[in-house]
Design a protein around this motif. Structure first.
Motif, mmCIF file in Angstrom:
data_model
loop_
_atom_site.group_PDB
_atom_site.id
_atom_site.type_symbol
_atom_site.label_atom_id
_atom_site.label_comp_id
_atom_site.label_asym_id
_atom_site.label_seq_id
_atom_site.Cartn_x
_atom_site.Cartn_y
_atom_site.Cartn_z
ATOM 1 N N GLY A 41 0.831 -1.197 0.000
ATOM 2 C CA GLY A 41 0.000 0.000 0.000
ATOM 3 C C GLY A 41 0.867 1.248 0.000
ATOM 4 N N LEU A 42 0.397 2.277 -0.679
ATOM 5 C CA LEU A 42 1.090 3.566 -0.722
ATOM 6 C C LEU A 42 0.157 4.600 -0.095
ATOM 7 N N VAL A 43 0.547 5.116 1.055
ATOM 8 C CA VAL A 43 -0.315 5.971 1.853
ATOM 9 C C VAL A 43 0.340 7.333 2.024
ATOM 10 N N GLY A 44 -0.456 8.386 1.885
ATOM 11 C CA GLY A 44 0.047 9.737 2.104
ATOM 12 C C GLY A 44 -1.024 10.748 1.782
ATOM 13 N N THR A 45 -0.789 11.978 2.192
ATOM 14 C CA THR A 45 -1.739 13.041 1.915
ATOM 15 C C THR A 45 -1.719 13.395 0.436
ATOM 16 N N ASN A 46 -2.719 14.155 -0.021
ATOM 17 C CA ASN A 46 -2.667 14.701 -1.371
ATOM 18 C C ASN A 46 -1.439 15.597 -1.488
ATOM 19 N N GLY A 47 -0.686 15.421 -2.573
ATOM 20 C CA GLY A 47 0.532 16.186 -2.758
ATOM 21 C C GLY A 47 1.749 15.578 -2.093
ATOM 22 N N SER A 48 1.609 14.342 -1.613
ATOM 23 C CA SER A 48 2.731 13.694 -0.916
ATOM 24 C C SER A 48 3.727 13.059 -1.872
ATOM 25 N N GLY A 49 3.397 13.018 -3.179
ATOM 26 C CA GLY A 49 4.318 12.461 -4.160
ATOM 27 C C GLY A 49 3.922 11.096 -4.699
ATOM 28 N N LYS A 50 2.735 10.611 -4.330
ATOM 29 C CA LYS A 50 2.322 9.275 -4.770
ATOM 30 C C LYS A 50 2.237 9.195 -6.294
ATOM 31 N N ALA A 195 0.158 -15.243 -7.235
ATOM 32 C CA ALA A 195 0.733 -15.809 -8.460
ATOM 33 C C ALA A 195 2.113 -15.235 -8.765
ATOM 34 N N GLY A 196 2.621 -14.344 -7.904
ATOM 35 C CA GLY A 196 3.988 -13.869 -8.066
ATOM 36 C C GLY A 196 4.161 -12.453 -8.545
ATOM 37 N N ARG A 197 3.062 -11.708 -8.674
ATOM 38 C CA ARG A 197 3.199 -10.322 -9.107
ATOM 39 C C ARG A 197 3.568 -9.412 -7.933
ATOM 40 N N ALA A 198 4.155 -8.273 -8.265
ATOM 41 C CA ALA A 198 4.402 -7.218 -7.283
ATOM 42 C C ALA A 198 3.383 -6.120 -7.540
ATOM 43 N N ILE A 199 2.649 -5.718 -6.507
ATOM 44 C CA ILE A 199 1.536 -4.795 -6.668
ATOM 45 C C ILE A 199 1.705 -3.607 -5.735
ATOM 46 N N LEU A 200 1.622 -2.410 -6.302
ATOM 47 C CA LEU A 200 1.680 -1.171 -5.520
ATOM 48 C C LEU A 200 0.341 -0.460 -5.668
ATOM 49 N N VAL A 201 -0.325 -0.193 -4.547
ATOM 50 C CA VAL A 201 -1.663 0.384 -4.541
ATOM 51 C C VAL A 201 -1.667 1.677 -3.739
ATOM 52 N N ALA A 202 -1.892 2.803 -4.413
ATOM 53 C CA ALA A 202 -2.101 4.056 -3.697
ATOM 54 C C ALA A 202 -3.531 4.070 -3.182
ATOM 55 N N THR A 203 -3.695 4.315 -1.897
ATOM 56 C CA THR A 203 -5.039 4.231 -1.326
ATOM 57 C C THR A 203 -5.193 5.156 -0.131
ATOM 58 N N HIS A 204 -6.408 5.700 -0.004
ATOM 59 C CA HIS A 204 -6.790 6.441 1.188
ATOM 60 C C HIS A 204 -7.619 5.577 2.134
ATOM 61 N N ASP A 205 -7.871 4.327 1.733
ATOM 62 C CA ASP A 205 -8.697 3.441 2.555
ATOM 63 C C ASP A 205 -7.836 2.797 3.637
ATOM 64 N N LEU A 206 -7.614 3.532 4.708
ATOM 65 C CA LEU A 206 -6.764 3.026 5.784
ATOM 66 C C LEU A 206 -7.328 1.773 6.457
ATOM 67 N N PRO A 207 -8.651 1.695 6.718
ATOM 68 C CA PRO A 207 -9.164 0.486 7.357
ATOM 69 C C PRO A 207 -8.952 -0.775 6.518
ATOM 70 N N GLY A 208 -8.839 -0.630 5.204
ATOM 71 C CA GLY A 208 -8.686 -1.795 4.345
ATOM 72 C C GLY A 208 -7.258 -2.257 4.146
ATOM 73 N N GLU A 236 0.438 7.211 16.057
ATOM 74 C CA GLU A 236 1.651 8.026 16.100
ATOM 75 C C GLU A 236 2.432 7.961 14.787
ATOM 76 N N THR A 237 2.276 6.836 14.049
ATOM 77 C CA THR A 237 2.932 6.734 12.744
ATOM 78 C C THR A 237 2.203 7.589 11.720
ATOM 79 N N LEU A 238 0.883 7.459 11.662
ATOM 80 C CA LEU A 238 0.101 8.246 10.709
ATOM 81 C C LEU A 238 0.255 9.739 10.957
ATOM 82 N N ALA A 239 0.435 10.121 12.206
ATOM 83 C CA ALA A 239 0.586 11.532 12.527
ATOM 84 C C ALA A 239 1.826 12.140 11.895
ATOM 85 N N LEU A 240 2.822 11.289 11.554
ATOM 86 C CA LEU A 240 4.021 11.790 10.890
ATOM 87 C C LEU A 240 3.691 12.424 9.544
ATOM 88 N N ALA A 241 2.662 11.880 8.865
ATOM 89 C CA ALA A 241 2.287 12.402 7.551
ATOM 90 C C ALA A 241 1.049 13.285 7.614
#
Length: 252
Positions: A41-50, A195-208, A236-241
């Motif tokens: 998962g790729l998590v960050g605010t809007n404008g964070s560089g995702k 099946a062996g793929r590498a997957i990067l998902v930008a998401t705002h769905d923190l509970p998921g 405390e981790t999420l508060a960093l961003a």
């Protein structure tokens, strides 16, 4: 907090990448790896560089410093070999363009068809299998703009599946979709990772995150934390961003 350990060579290796747009630094010395068989998962605010990170991995943005290797090769070689598939955000698509669902998914096969892009039986079979996998086979003849938001997302995931790329990048695939579609897409992505793929998902769905991802990256122009989802979701981790109390959002 440490990056998850994996002994196999990564499918994607981003090494000390910095990207600047004029005087604005979008990515600052970003390093991360994407491993086979995992959803990150790729998590960050809007404008964070995702989005910039996605565009850099796809070779659409050249970093000012640093490098990206895909399956040990350059981005140019990887793109030529069709090793990276991309599922865009909805707002980046012209839904009025007169193209049907089957034809959208078939564009994922272009890298397999040669210069003339003549679809062969293997291409048609791959498209059929991809549409069936995301539950969209019955809509194959439908114009893409005449689908619901969730159905559109399924079609673009089908295109990525048909491409048969080892690396999948998804930009907010769950935005604007219902819970049924989200659950279905999550299951598909977990199967693809298995099946062996590498997957990067930008998401705002923190509970998921814990259901979808094996690991996650907290990005704010630079990598703040790369760890398992449970560590990313610590307030405390999420508060960093995010700089706010996100406890209510995570637990909803």
């Amino acid at each position: 907090m440490s990056t998850p350990v994996d002994t196999a060579p990564p499918l994607v290796a981003v090494d000390s990448v910095t990207v600047r747009y004029g005087t604005v630094t979008a990515l600052d010395d970003v390093s991360l790896t994407l491993r086979r068989g995992a959803v990150c998962g790729l998590v960050g605010t809007n404008g964070s560089g995702k989005s910039t990170l996605f565009r850099t991995i796809m070779g659409l943005v050249r970093p000012d410093t640093g490098s990206v290797l895909i399956d040990g090769a350059s981005i140019t070689a990887a793109r030529r070999a069709g090793k990276v598939a991309y599922v865009p955000q909805a707002e980046g698509v012209d839904w009025d363009f007169p193209i049907g669902v089957r034809d959208v998914v078939m564009t994922g096969r272009y890298g397999h068809q040669g210069f003339l892009r003549r679809a062969r039986r293997a291409d048609h079979d791959a498209v059929d299998a991809a549409l069936d996998r995301v539950g969209m086979a019955e809509f194959a003849a439908r114009q893409i703009g005449n689908l619901s938001g969730g159905q559109r997302k399924r079609v673009f995931v089908a295109r990525a599946i048909a491409q048969d790329a080892p690396v999948l990048l998804l930009d907010e695939p769950f935005a604007g979709v219902d819970t049924t579609t989200q659950a279905a897409l999550t299951a598909v992505l977990r199967d693809l990772a298995s099946a062996g793929r590498a997957i990067l998902v930008a998401t705002h769905d923190l509970p998921g995150l814990t259901t979808l991802c094996d690991e996650a990256v907290l990005l704010q122009g630079r990598v703040l934390v790369h760890d398992v989802p449970e560590e990313i979701l610590r307030p405390e981790t999420l508060a960093l961003a995010f700089g706010v109390d996100t406890t209510a959002e995570v637990s909803r």
